[in-house]
Write a protein that holds these residues in place. Structure first.
Motif, PDB file in Angstrom:
ATOM      1  N   HIS A   1      10.240   2.671   8.465  1.00 16.66           N
ATOM      2  CA  HIS A   1      10.976   2.808   7.202  1.00 16.66           C
ATOM      3  C   HIS A   1      12.448   2.499   7.397  1.00 16.66           C
ATOM      4  CE1 HIS A   1       7.736   5.717   5.395  1.00 16.66           C
ATOM      5  NE2 HIS A   1       7.297   4.485   5.600  1.00 16.66           N
TER       6      HIS A   1
ATOM      7  N   CYS B   1       5.950  -7.940   6.577  1.00 14.02           N
ATOM      8  CA  CYS B   1       4.699  -7.964   7.348  1.00 14.02           C
ATOM      9  C   CYS B   1       4.901  -8.699   8.669  1.00 14.02           C
ATOM     10  CB  CYS B   1       3.595  -8.644   6.551  1.00 14.02           C
ATOM     11  SG  CYS B   1       3.006  -7.715   5.129  1.00 14.02           S
TER      12      CYS B   1
ATOM     13  N   VAL C   1      -0.795  -4.167   2.817  1.00 14.32           N
ATOM     14  CA  VAL C   1      -1.156  -2.863   2.237  1.00 14.32           C
ATOM     15  C   VAL C   1      -0.242  -1.777   2.782  1.00 14.32           C
ATOM     16  CG1 VAL C   1      -2.940  -1.091   2.101  1.00 14.32           C
ATOM     17  CG2 VAL C   1      -3.557  -3.499   1.838  1.00 14.32           C
ATOM     18  N   THR C   2       0.008  -1.809   4.091  1.00 16.54           N
ATOM     19  CA  THR C   2       0.888  -0.822   4.723  1.00 16.54           C
ATOM     20  C   THR C   2       2.311  -0.943   4.201  1.00 16.54           C
ATOM     21  OG1 THR C   2      -0.445  -0.781   6.741  1.00 16.54           O
ATOM     22  CG2 THR C   2       1.831  -0.030   6.922  1.00 16.54           C
TER      23      THR C   2
ATOM     24  N   ARG D   1       3.353  -2.175   1.327  1.00 12.63           N
ATOM     25  CA  ARG D   1       3.435  -1.737  -0.072  1.00 12.63           C
ATOM     26  C   ARG D   1       3.441  -0.211  -0.172  1.00 12.63           C
ATOM     27  NH1 ARG D   1      -0.051  -6.381  -0.852  1.00 12.63           N
ATOM     28  NH2 ARG D   1       1.136  -8.020  -1.930  1.00 12.63           N
ATOM     29  N   LYS D   2       2.680   0.444   0.693  1.00 12.99           N
ATOM     30  CA  LYS D   2       2.698   1.919   0.736  1.00 12.99           C
ATOM     31  C   LYS D   2       4.068   2.416   1.176  1.00 12.99           C
ATOM     32  CE  LYS D   2      -2.237   2.728   1.587  1.00 12.99           C
ATOM     33  NZ  LYS D   2      -3.240   3.216   2.577  1.00 12.99           N
ATOM     34  N   ASP D   3       4.637   1.740   2.176  1.00  9.22           N
ATOM     35  CA  ASP D   3       5.976   2.109   2.649  1.00  9.22           C
ATOM     36  C   ASP D   3       7.012   1.953   1.536  1.00  9.22           C
ATOM     37  OD1 ASP D   3       5.022   2.627   5.195  1.00  9.22           O
ATOM     38  OD2 ASP D   3       5.608   0.673   6.015  1.00  9.22           O
TER      39      ASP D   3
ATOM     40  N   LYS E   1       6.545   1.967  -1.707  1.00  9.63           N
ATOM     41  CA  LYS E   1       6.353   2.963  -2.766  1.00  9.63           C
ATOM     42  C   LYS E   1       6.935   4.301  -2.348  1.00  9.63           C
ATOM     43  CE  LYS E   1       2.963   5.062  -5.863  1.00  9.63           C
ATOM     44  NZ  LYS E   1       3.675   6.354  -5.825  1.00  9.63           N
ATOM     45  N   LEU E   2       6.713   4.677  -1.103  1.00 11.63           N
ATOM     46  CA  LEU E   2       7.241   5.942  -0.591  1.00 11.63           C
ATOM     47  C   LEU E   2       8.769   5.944  -0.611  1.00 11.63           C
ATOM     48  CD1 LEU E   2       6.677   8.687   0.731  1.00 11.63           C
ATOM     49  CD2 LEU E   2       6.684   7.538   2.942  1.00 11.63           C
TER      50      LEU E   2
ATOM     51  N   GLU F   1      10.667   4.058  -2.478  1.00  9.98           N
ATOM     52  CA  GLU F   1      11.127   4.040  -3.872  1.00  9.98           C
ATOM     53  C   GLU F   1      11.057   5.439  -4.472  1.00  9.98           C
ATOM     54  OE1 GLU F   1      10.579   1.086  -7.602  1.00  9.98           O
ATOM     55  OE2 GLU F   1       8.733   2.070  -6.952  1.00  9.98           O
ATOM     56  N   ASP F   2       9.998   6.172  -4.175  1.00  9.94           N
ATOM     57  CA  ASP F   2       9.857   7.541  -4.680  1.00  9.94           C
ATOM     58  C   ASP F   2      10.996   8.434  -4.195  1.00  9.94           C
ATOM     59  OD1 ASP F   2       7.554   6.856  -6.007  1.00  9.94           O
ATOM     60  OD2 ASP F   2       6.193   7.632  -4.472  1.00  9.94           O
TER      61      ASP F   2
ATOM     62  N   ARG G   1      11.356  -1.358  -5.901  1.00  6.97           N
ATOM     63  CA  ARG G   1      10.330  -2.375  -5.684  1.00  6.97           C
ATOM     64  C   ARG G   1      10.503  -3.494  -6.702  1.00  6.97           C
ATOM     65  NH1 ARG G   1       4.579   0.255  -5.611  1.00  6.97           N
ATOM     66  NH2 ARG G   1       5.532   1.609  -7.179  1.00  6.97           N
TER      67      ARG G   1
END
Length: 250
Positions: free
Chosen positions: A4, A23, A31-32, A34-36, A38-39, A41-42, A48
């Protein structure tokens, strides 16, 4: 997490970055990543975007022309000076609205006769200082925020015009989505101006890259040249040149 922090460090350097780039750099799946994203951004650490992420909010809201004039003023002046050098002797050009193209109007020193078609009242007023410039002011509905016109009457006049170059400012340039502005009617008129010109030159400071607004004007590959400042990220500059678009950095 170390990954991160690497994402955030890269964003600080590049301003915005694509999922595919992350990537490759971090050797993990999309996929990994995009999860990173989103986390992060939250947590309020990034935004994003389409196919990537940015440290700045990529969605532009409309602002008054007086407010926009003070933003990146030095960069806009340098961009305008470079754009003015594109104007040839006895040329015919179209100038859209916006604070950067207003600077272009100030920078123009006509050689011979110059024909200018513009949607901007502020551009026309500036060009009236030169007797060697013939001005066609497009008519229509006046937008108070931009000091420009839009609508059917302006579009109708452009059906009867053919010019050499169109100088356009934008509110956002997303290398995947294209060129955008905050007003739908203005986007339609800009597209009509493009159709009336042999080539389109975008004048935009580097803060506009990685941003998008409400209304799409065109795809990036419809543009002949982009003139911007040297703060444009190396990654964006490379992609623009790979698209075959002339890029001038000032």
């Amino acid at each position: 997490m170390e990954r991160h922090q690497e994402i955030l460090d890269l964003l600080k350097k590049e301003k915005h970055v694509k999922v595919a780039t992350l990537c490759e750099r971090l050797d993990v799946s999309a996929v990994t990543i995009r999860k990173d994203l989103k986390l992060l951004e939250d947590k309020g650490l990034l935004f994003r975007t389409h196919g990537g992420a940015s440290l700045e909010n990529p969605y532009m809201n409309e602002r008054d022309v007086s407010e926009k004039a003070s933003i990146s003023a030095e960069e806009k002046s340098l961009i305008a000076e470079a754009a003015a050098q594109r104007i040839q002797e006895n040329d015919s050009i179209i100038i859209a609205s916006g604070t950067t193209v207003q600077q272009l109007a100030k920078a123009i020193k006509p050689i011979g006769k110059l024909n200018v078609i513009t949607s901007s009242l502020l551009v026309a007023i500036e060009l009236m200082k030169h007797r060697d410039i013939d001005i066609i002011q497009l008519g229509g509905n006046i937008r108070h925020r931009s000091g420009s016109v839009t609508g059917h009457y302006a579009e109708h006049i452009l059906n009867h015009i053919s010019s050499h170059q169109f100088f356009m400012g934008v509110d956002g340039i997303d290398l995947d989505f294209g060129c955008t502005t905050t007003n739908i009617e203005e986007a339609i008129l800009n597209k009509k101006m493009m159709e009336a010109a042999q080539k389109t030159i975008i004048l935009a400071d580097s803060s506009k890259f990685g941003k998008r607004s409400l209304a799409k004007i065109c795809e990036l590959d419809e543009i002949s040249e982009i003139i911007t400042d040297k703060d444009l990220s190396a990654a964006d500059a490379e992609r623009i040149r790979e698209m075959g678009i002339k890029l001038t950095l000032v």
